[in-house]
Write an enzyme that holds these catalytic residues in place. Structure first.
Site: not given
Ligand code: 5GP
Ligand code: MG
Length: 192
Positions: A55, A111, A114, A142, A163-164, A170, A176
């Site tokens: 990511g 990336d 979370d 997040k 969710f991004v 991805d 991606r």
């Protein structure tokens, strides 16, 4: 090309501007850290950037080109969202971390932050090697109720608990390569 995208959270331009700002922060911190080092280390490779694959790939590629610093990369891979998952299934190291981190200045880049499991796992393993400094950075933070408390030194953007994908992130291996950070529509995530 990507009809399943519902809306854009951050455009190419917003991302590029923020990456430049983060790079400036990192350079300032590195200059301070490197100045504290013993003079005999001057010619050694003292800065190691560790991107968490896959990511962080795009973020790190952009960021390191804004860092006018002698550095090397040490890739590692952590998996927590297998296949078409959109929530963490627990972080597992998929490849060894570099084993030459003692006395070095380490920056781990991911990336997105979370649950915090990924960075907590990597941080704990790196600290055992006694680096001279360890900093953590993410493109996205997040806003989730987090049970694991991991502080990131560098954060691109705060995002809501959604969710991004895009800019390296991805869904089931795809998106991606989307240059923006976006949200998919419901139809694109059947298992939601
Ligand atoms: P954590 O271990 O902090 O729960 O999750 C971090 C990892 O989960 C990230 O490296 C990323 O791979 C994945 N992840 C977390 N949230 C998202 C998201 O909204 N979209 C995507 N594509 N991946 C995410
Ligand atoms: Mg990841």
């Amino acid at each position: 090309m990507f009809p399943e995208i519902e809306r854009t959270l951050f455009t190419k331009h917003q991302i590029a501007t923020r990456v430049q700002e983060l790079a400036q922060e990192i350079v300032r911190d590195l200059e301070t850290d490197l100045a504290k080092d013993d003079h005999s280390l001057q010619d050694e490779n003292r800065v190691i950037i560790i991107p968490i694959m896959t990511g962080a790939m795009i973020f790190v590629a952009d960021l390191i080109r804004e860092l006018p610093v002698k550095l090397s990369l040490g890739l590692t891979s952590v998996r927590s969202y297998p296949g078409a998952s959109i929530s963490s299934k627990g972080a597992h190291l998929e490849s060894d971390l570099p084993d030459n981190l003692t006395g070095k200045h380490i920056i781990v880049l991911d990336d997105i932050l979370d649950s915090g499991q990924t960075l907590a796992l990597v941080k704990a393993i790196i600290l055992k090697q006694k680096p001279a400094s360890l900093r953590l950075g993410v493109m996205l933070d997040k806003q989730t109720p987090r049970t694991i408390d991991v502080k990131c030194d560098y954060v691109g953007f705060q995002i809501p608990d959604e969710f991004v994908v895009g800019y390296g992130l991805d869904y089931d291996g795809y998106y991606r390569n989307h240059p923006e950070i976006v949200i998919l529509n419901q139809a694109a995530i059947p298992k939601r």
